[in-house]
Write an enzyme that holds these catalytic residues in place. Structure first.
Site, mmCIF file in Angstrom:
data_model
loop_
_atom_site.group_PDB
_atom_site.id
_atom_site.type_symbol
_atom_site.label_atom_id
_atom_site.label_comp_id
_atom_site.label_asym_id
_atom_site.label_seq_id
_atom_site.Cartn_x
_atom_site.Cartn_y
_atom_site.Cartn_z
ATOM 1 N N GLU A 124 -38.444 43.011 35.618
ATOM 2 C CA GLU A 124 -38.235 41.565 35.412
ATOM 3 C C GLU A 124 -39.154 40.823 36.380
ATOM 4 O OE1 GLU A 124 -37.755 38.323 34.139
ATOM 5 O OE2 GLU A 124 -36.275 39.528 33.089
ATOM 6 N N ASP A 130 -44.980 42.647 36.087
ATOM 7 C CA ASP A 130 -45.217 42.807 34.663
ATOM 8 C C ASP A 130 -44.944 44.261 34.246
ATOM 9 O OD1 ASP A 130 -46.349 43.095 32.124
ATOM 10 O OD2 ASP A 130 -47.866 41.580 32.553
ATOM 11 N N ASP A 184 -39.159 36.951 24.982
ATOM 12 C CA ASP A 184 -39.555 35.565 24.669
ATOM 13 C C ASP A 184 -40.292 35.544 23.330
ATOM 14 O OD1 ASP A 184 -38.664 34.517 27.239
ATOM 15 O OD2 ASP A 184 -40.313 35.690 28.072
ATOM 16 N N LYS A 187 -44.877 29.485 18.537
ATOM 17 C CA LYS A 187 -46.072 28.818 17.992
ATOM 18 C C LYS A 187 -47.111 29.880 17.630
ATOM 19 C CE LYS A 187 -45.550 24.513 20.454
ATOM 20 N NZ LYS A 187 -45.704 23.909 21.752
ATOM 21 N N ASP A 193 -33.298 37.090 18.081
ATOM 22 C CA ASP A 193 -32.602 36.144 17.199
ATOM 23 C C ASP A 193 -33.641 35.256 16.522
ATOM 24 O OD1 ASP A 193 -33.239 35.032 19.727
ATOM 25 O OD2 ASP A 193 -31.998 33.288 19.266
ATOM 26 N N THR A 209 -26.072 40.706 25.824
ATOM 27 C CA THR A 209 -26.826 40.093 26.919
ATOM 28 C C THR A 209 -26.587 38.584 26.886
ATOM 29 O OG1 THR A 209 -28.810 39.572 25.653
ATOM 30 C CG2 THR A 209 -28.664 41.800 26.561
ATOM 31 N N ARG A 210 -27.059 37.926 27.932
ATOM 32 C CA ARG A 210 -26.883 36.476 28.022
ATOM 33 C C ARG A 210 -27.595 35.782 26.867
ATOM 34 N NH1 ARG A 210 -28.535 31.999 31.095
ATOM 35 N NH2 ARG A 210 -30.411 33.027 31.849
ATOM 36 N N TYR A 211 -28.770 36.288 26.513
ATOM 37 C CA TYR A 211 -29.514 35.643 25.427
ATOM 38 C C TYR A 211 -28.848 35.877 24.078
ATOM 39 C CZ TYR A 211 -33.166 33.412 27.976
ATOM 40 O OH TYR A 211 -33.840 32.532 28.792
ATOM 41 N N GLU A 212 -28.180 36.999 23.935
ATOM 42 C CA GLU A 212 -27.433 37.200 22.683
ATOM 43 C C GLU A 212 -26.298 36.175 22.603
ATOM 44 O OE1 GLU A 212 -25.819 41.125 21.859
ATOM 45 O OE2 GLU A 212 -24.413 40.212 20.443
HETATM 46 C C1 SAM Z 1 -35.610 35.641 26.817
HETATM 47 S S1 SAM Z 1 -35.378 36.544 28.263
HETATM 48 C C2 SAM Z 1 -34.204 37.800 27.782
HETATM 49 C C3 SAM Z 1 -33.496 38.409 28.946
HETATM 50 C C4 SAM Z 1 -32.473 39.507 28.633
HETATM 51 N N1 SAM Z 1 -33.102 40.691 28.089
HETATM 52 C C5 SAM Z 1 -31.389 39.006 27.722
HETATM 53 O O1 SAM Z 1 -31.348 39.458 26.563
HETATM 54 O O2 SAM Z 1 -30.571 38.186 28.173
HETATM 55 C C6 SAM Z 1 -36.879 37.500 28.409
HETATM 56 C C7 SAM Z 1 -37.141 37.991 29.812
HETATM 57 O O3 SAM Z 1 -38.283 38.840 29.820
HETATM 58 C C8 SAM Z 1 -38.978 38.634 31.034
HETATM 59 N N2 SAM Z 1 -40.363 39.092 30.818
HETATM 60 C C9 SAM Z 1 -41.260 38.542 29.977
HETATM 61 N N3 SAM Z 1 -42.410 39.222 30.005
HETATM 62 C C10 SAM Z 1 -42.228 40.252 30.887
HETATM 63 C C11 SAM Z 1 -43.046 41.307 31.357
HETATM 64 N N4 SAM Z 1 -44.302 41.465 30.898
HETATM 65 N N5 SAM Z 1 -42.547 42.171 32.272
HETATM 66 C C12 SAM Z 1 -41.268 42.014 32.737
HETATM 67 N N6 SAM Z 1 -40.447 41.041 32.312
HETATM 68 C C13 SAM Z 1 -40.912 40.163 31.410
HETATM 69 C C14 SAM Z 1 -38.840 37.151 31.287
HETATM 70 O O4 SAM Z 1 -39.014 36.825 32.650
HETATM 71 C C15 SAM Z 1 -37.419 36.875 30.799
HETATM 72 O O5 SAM Z 1 -36.481 36.935 31.844
#
Ligand code: SAM
Length: 253
Positions: free
Chosen positions: A103, A130, A152, A156, A188, A226-229
């Site tokens: 993360e 990353d 994410d 767009k 989603d 997860t929180r996003y779900e």
């Molecule tokens: C929309 S959130 C979803 C978080 C979690 N998986 C959930 O379902 O609640 C996406 C997460 O991926 C992380 N992220 C995006 N690109 C990444 C990367 N290349 N390496 C590590 N984390 C990354 C972002 O910081 C973000 O916290």
């Protein structure tokens, strides 16, 4: 946070020295920081994080089993774990598994640190950069399960190339995943769903495991939410769950 070149939402290219000379980091989009951390959270970062943080050594190679004490049956990877709810439950349910979470968002990392400390989880390690850098540093066939949950969506069209689930990422995962290892994805976002499916179905090393609609509409029992779900459901958006298997490698001739 290593030598991350991030300032809010502005992505920057940073050169890193790895293995043989300078290598260009992949571009990373998104936030590294949110709300200012509270004193207790800063203490976790200062004092607890070093005990569980994973960094890439000068050799550029990581031995994932060496990150944990002896006796871990398998190693799982949770990429973009957000606040770490899913990862923490998996770690608690499977103490014999070593879990590496990736993360980049500091406020999410600190939430997972609090879980790990509170529940005394011995089987979690955190890579705070990353995930693609970690993937490049892990050995062939060393990972037994990978989660990329609600990445994410970059909706767009001109931003689609920022999506984490891509041919390049799947190539990297195919290299580090063991034969028969499972890749779990969730989203989603309808457009990202089609994109993910296209990537998996067209990849020679992965097989999508669904047989009937229930398989992608219902989250399996051993897959905590997860929180996003929760956010998606609260907003009336259905979540979709994809499971893919890494094919067995052909035996060496
Ligand atoms: C929309 S959130 C979803 C978080 C979690 N998986 C959930 O379902 O609640 C996406 C997460 O991926 C992380 N992220 C995006 N690109 C990444 C990367 N290349 N390496 C590590 N984390 C990354 C972002 O910081 C973000 O916290």
């Amino acid at each position: 946070m290593g030598e991350a070149g991030f300032d809010g939402r502005i992505a920057t290219r940073v050169l890193t020295a790895a293995n043989s000379g300078a290598r260009e980091r992949p571009l990373l989009y998104g936030r590294r920081r949110g709300r200012a951390l509270r004193p207790g959270q800063l203490k976790l970062i200062r004092e607890f994080l070093p005990r569980v943080a994973v960094s890439i050594p000068a050799s550029g190679r990581i031995d994932p089993r060496g990150l944990f004490g002896a006796g871990r049956a398998s190693i799982w990877l949770d990429i973009g774990f957000g606040g770490g709810e899913h990862l923490a439950i998996q770690a608690q349910t499977h103490p014999q598994i070593g879990l590496i979470g990736c993360e980049v968002f500091e406020n999410g990392i600190v939430k997972l640190l609090a879980h790990i400390e509170h529940c005394r989880l011995e089987n979690v390690r955190i890579f705070m950069d990353d995930a693609r850098l970690l993937i490049a540093a892990l050995p062939r066939a060393s990972i037994d399960r990978v989660f990329i949950l609600f990445p994410d969506p970059w909706p767009k069209r001109r931003h689609n190339k920022r999506r984490l689930v891509s041919r390049d990422t799947l190539d990297g995962l195919a290299e580090i995943m063991a034969d028969g290892a499972e890749l779990r994805l969730a989203t989603d976002d309808r457009d990202y769903l089609c994109w993910m499916l296209e990537q998996i179905i067209n990849h020679p090393d992965f097989e999508w495991l669904a047989r009937r609609p229930r398989d992608w509409r219902e989250r399996p029992q051993d897959w905590p939410s997860t929180r996003y779900e929760e956010k998606a459901r609260a907003a009336g958006r259905a979540a979709i769950f994809l499971r893919a298997r890494r094919w067995s490698r052909a035996p060496l001739a």
